[in-house]
Design an enzyme around this catalytic site. Structure first.
Site, PDB file in Angstrom:
ATOM      1  N   PRO A   9       0.795  -1.227   0.000  1.00  0.00           N
ATOM      2  CA  PRO A   9       0.000   0.000   0.000  1.00  0.00           C
ATOM      3  C   PRO A   9       0.828   1.278   0.000  1.00  0.00           C
ATOM      4  CG  PRO A   9      -0.246  -1.220   2.071  1.00  0.00           C
ATOM      5  CD  PRO A   9       0.452  -2.112   1.100  1.00  0.00           C
ATOM      6  N   ASN A  10       0.376   2.201  -0.823  1.00  0.00           N
ATOM      7  CA  ASN A  10       0.912   3.578  -0.916  1.00  0.00           C
ATOM      8  C   ASN A  10       2.255   3.694  -1.627  1.00  0.00           C
ATOM      9  OD1 ASN A  10      -1.282   4.893   0.526  1.00  0.00           O
ATOM     10  ND2 ASN A  10      -0.510   3.800   2.327  1.00  0.00           N
ATOM     11  N   ARG A  17       5.001  12.910  -1.485  1.00  0.00           N
ATOM     12  CA  ARG A  17       5.218  13.470  -0.147  1.00  0.00           C
ATOM     13  C   ARG A  17       6.399  12.764   0.503  1.00  0.00           C
ATOM     14  NH1 ARG A  17       1.425  16.121  -1.142  1.00  0.00           N
ATOM     15  NH2 ARG A  17      -0.797  15.759  -0.943  1.00  0.00           N
ATOM     16  N   TYR A  22      11.438   8.912   1.697  1.00  0.00           N
ATOM     17  CA  TYR A  22      11.312   7.966   0.581  1.00  0.00           C
ATOM     18  C   TYR A  22      11.992   8.428  -0.709  1.00  0.00           C
ATOM     19  CZ  TYR A  22       7.814   6.003   3.704  1.00  0.00           C
ATOM     20  OH  TYR A  22       7.185   5.456   4.798  1.00  0.00           O
ATOM     21  N   ASN A  73       8.138  -5.561  -1.241  1.00  0.00           N
ATOM     22  CA  ASN A  73       8.071  -4.491  -0.261  1.00  0.00           C
ATOM     23  C   ASN A  73       6.613  -4.443   0.187  1.00  0.00           C
ATOM     24  OD1 ASN A  73       7.964  -2.226   1.285  1.00  0.00           O
ATOM     25  ND2 ASN A  73       9.034  -0.899  -0.169  1.00  0.00           N
ATOM     26  N   ALA A  76       3.285  -0.960   4.629  1.00  0.00           N
ATOM     27  CA  ALA A  76       2.788  -1.003   6.011  1.00  0.00           C
ATOM     28  C   ALA A  76       2.411  -2.426   6.445  1.00  0.00           C
ATOM     29  CB  ALA A  76       1.599  -0.071   6.158  1.00  0.00           C
ATOM     30  N   GLU A  97      13.137  -9.172   0.852  1.00  0.00           N
ATOM     31  CA  GLU A  97      12.351  -8.038   1.345  1.00  0.00           C
ATOM     32  C   GLU A  97      13.135  -6.753   1.071  1.00  0.00           C
ATOM     33  OE1 GLU A  97      12.420  -7.970   5.615  1.00  0.00           O
ATOM     34  OE2 GLU A  97      10.583  -6.772   5.755  1.00  0.00           O
ATOM     35  N   HIS A  99      12.996  -2.461   1.605  1.00  0.00           N
ATOM     36  CA  HIS A  99      12.380  -1.236   2.116  1.00  0.00           C
ATOM     37  C   HIS A  99      13.179  -0.043   1.630  1.00  0.00           C
ATOM     38  CE1 HIS A  99       9.496  -3.318   4.482  1.00  0.00           C
ATOM     39  NE2 HIS A  99      10.452  -4.119   4.928  1.00  0.00           N
ATOM     40  N   ARG A 106      13.374   4.223  12.433  1.00  0.00           N
ATOM     41  CA  ARG A 106      12.077   4.905  12.469  1.00  0.00           C
ATOM     42  C   ARG A 106      11.253   4.484  13.707  1.00  0.00           C
ATOM     43  NH1 ARG A 106       9.373   4.857   6.745  1.00  0.00           N
ATOM     44  NH2 ARG A 106       8.162   6.501   7.785  1.00  0.00           N
TER      45      ARG A 106
HETATM   46  O1  CA2 Z   1      10.534   2.021   3.544  1.00  0.00           O
HETATM   47  C1  CA2 Z   1       9.698   1.342   2.954  1.00  0.00           C
HETATM   48  O2  CA2 Z   1       9.866   0.875   1.824  1.00  0.00           O
HETATM   49  C2  CA2 Z   1       8.351   1.079   3.630  1.00  0.00           C
HETATM   50  O3  CA2 Z   1       7.962  -0.254   3.308  1.00  0.00           O
HETATM   51  C3  CA2 Z   1       7.372   2.081   3.026  1.00  0.00           C
HETATM   52  C4  CA2 Z   1       5.982   2.070   3.656  1.00  0.00           C
HETATM   53  C5  CA2 Z   1       6.057   2.088   5.204  1.00  0.00           C
HETATM   54  O4  CA2 Z   1       4.769   1.894   5.763  1.00  0.00           O
HETATM   55  C6  CA2 Z   1       7.019   1.023   5.739  1.00  0.00           C
HETATM   56  O5  CA2 Z   1       7.084   1.136   7.159  1.00  0.00           O
HETATM   57  C7  CA2 Z   1       8.399   1.184   5.148  1.00  0.00           C
HETATM   58  C8  CA2 Z   1       5.176   3.276   3.148  1.00  0.00           C
HETATM   59  C9  CA2 Z   1       4.941   3.248   1.637  1.00  0.00           C
HETATM   60  C10 CA2 Z   1       4.867   4.609   1.003  1.00  0.00           C
HETATM   61  O6  CA2 Z   1       4.153   5.556   1.791  1.00  0.00           O
HETATM   62  C11 CA2 Z   1       4.139   6.872   1.380  1.00  0.00           C
HETATM   63  C12 CA2 Z   1       3.973   7.843   2.359  1.00  0.00           C
HETATM   64  C13 CA2 Z   1       3.949   9.169   2.010  1.00  0.00           C
HETATM   65  C14 CA2 Z   1       4.078   9.545   0.681  1.00  0.00           C
HETATM   66  C15 CA2 Z   1       4.226   8.576  -0.303  1.00  0.00           C
HETATM   67  C16 CA2 Z   1       4.250   7.246   0.028  1.00  0.00           C
END
Ligand code: CA2
Length: 147
Positions: A9-10, A17, A22, A73, A76, A97, A99, A106
């Site tokens: 997700p996301n 953002r 990221y 990946n 969340a 895996e 990230h 974090r």
């Molecule tokens: O660091 C990573 O690759 C994560 O898997 C990314 C996830 C996060 O929940 C993991 O803890 C670590 C988040 C994906 C992207 O989220 C965004 C947040 C804000 C703006 C754009 C994407």
């Protein structure tokens, strides 16, 4: 060799953002990096992204017998999903895996990885470059298994 690259997700919102966490590259750049890396290594790649846990479980199950490796990946779901962990264990396809951020630096809730327990390696904190490193590592690992 065929690899399945799964993003949770996301990840499709990358670049919009939180560039400090990221990076500023977007999801299309991530897809291009994966496609170019796999093409250069002679790996056939499918890239899959979903915001839904069950869809990711379905995709992992469908990979059984069709892919030599999985780069995942789970975003969340990394920190919550025993279902994704179980599906990776069920298919027993070699997995890495990845990230983008360094989750160790974090929040406390990001310190557990369920999916990681079914993966042969974890790469974190390398930005989207981590996908390239993961693909290269997995290729060597799978070649080693095949002898
Ligand atoms: O660091 C990573 O690759 C994560 O898997 C990314 C996830 C996060 O929940 C993991 O803890 C670590 C988040 C994906 C992207 O989220 C965004 C947040 C804000 C703006 C754009 C994407």
């Amino acid at each position: 060799m065929k690899f399945l690259i799964i993003n949770g997700p996301n990840i499709n919102m990358l670049g919009l953002r939180e560039p400090g966490i990221y990076g500023s590259q977007n999801y299309a750049a991530l897809e291009s990096l994966v496609r170019e890396t796999c093409a250069a290594e002679g790996i056939e790649a499918e890239i899959f992204q979903s915001n839904h846990e069950g869809a990711i479980v379905d995709k992992i199950q469908q990979a059984y017998g069709h892919y030599h490796g999985i780069v995942i990946n789970p975003a969340a779901y990394t920190h919550t999903s025993i279902a994704i962990l179980d599906s990776l264990k069920a298919v027993a396809i070699p997995a890495v895996e990845v990230h983008i951020s360094d989750v160790r630096q974090r929040e406390g809730f990001r310190q557990v990885s369920y999916a990681g327990q079914a993966c042969a390696k974890t790469i974190m904190g390398q930005g989207i470059e981590g996908y390239r490193l993961g693909i290269l590592w997995l290729k060597g690992y799978v070649e080693g298994l095949e002898g």
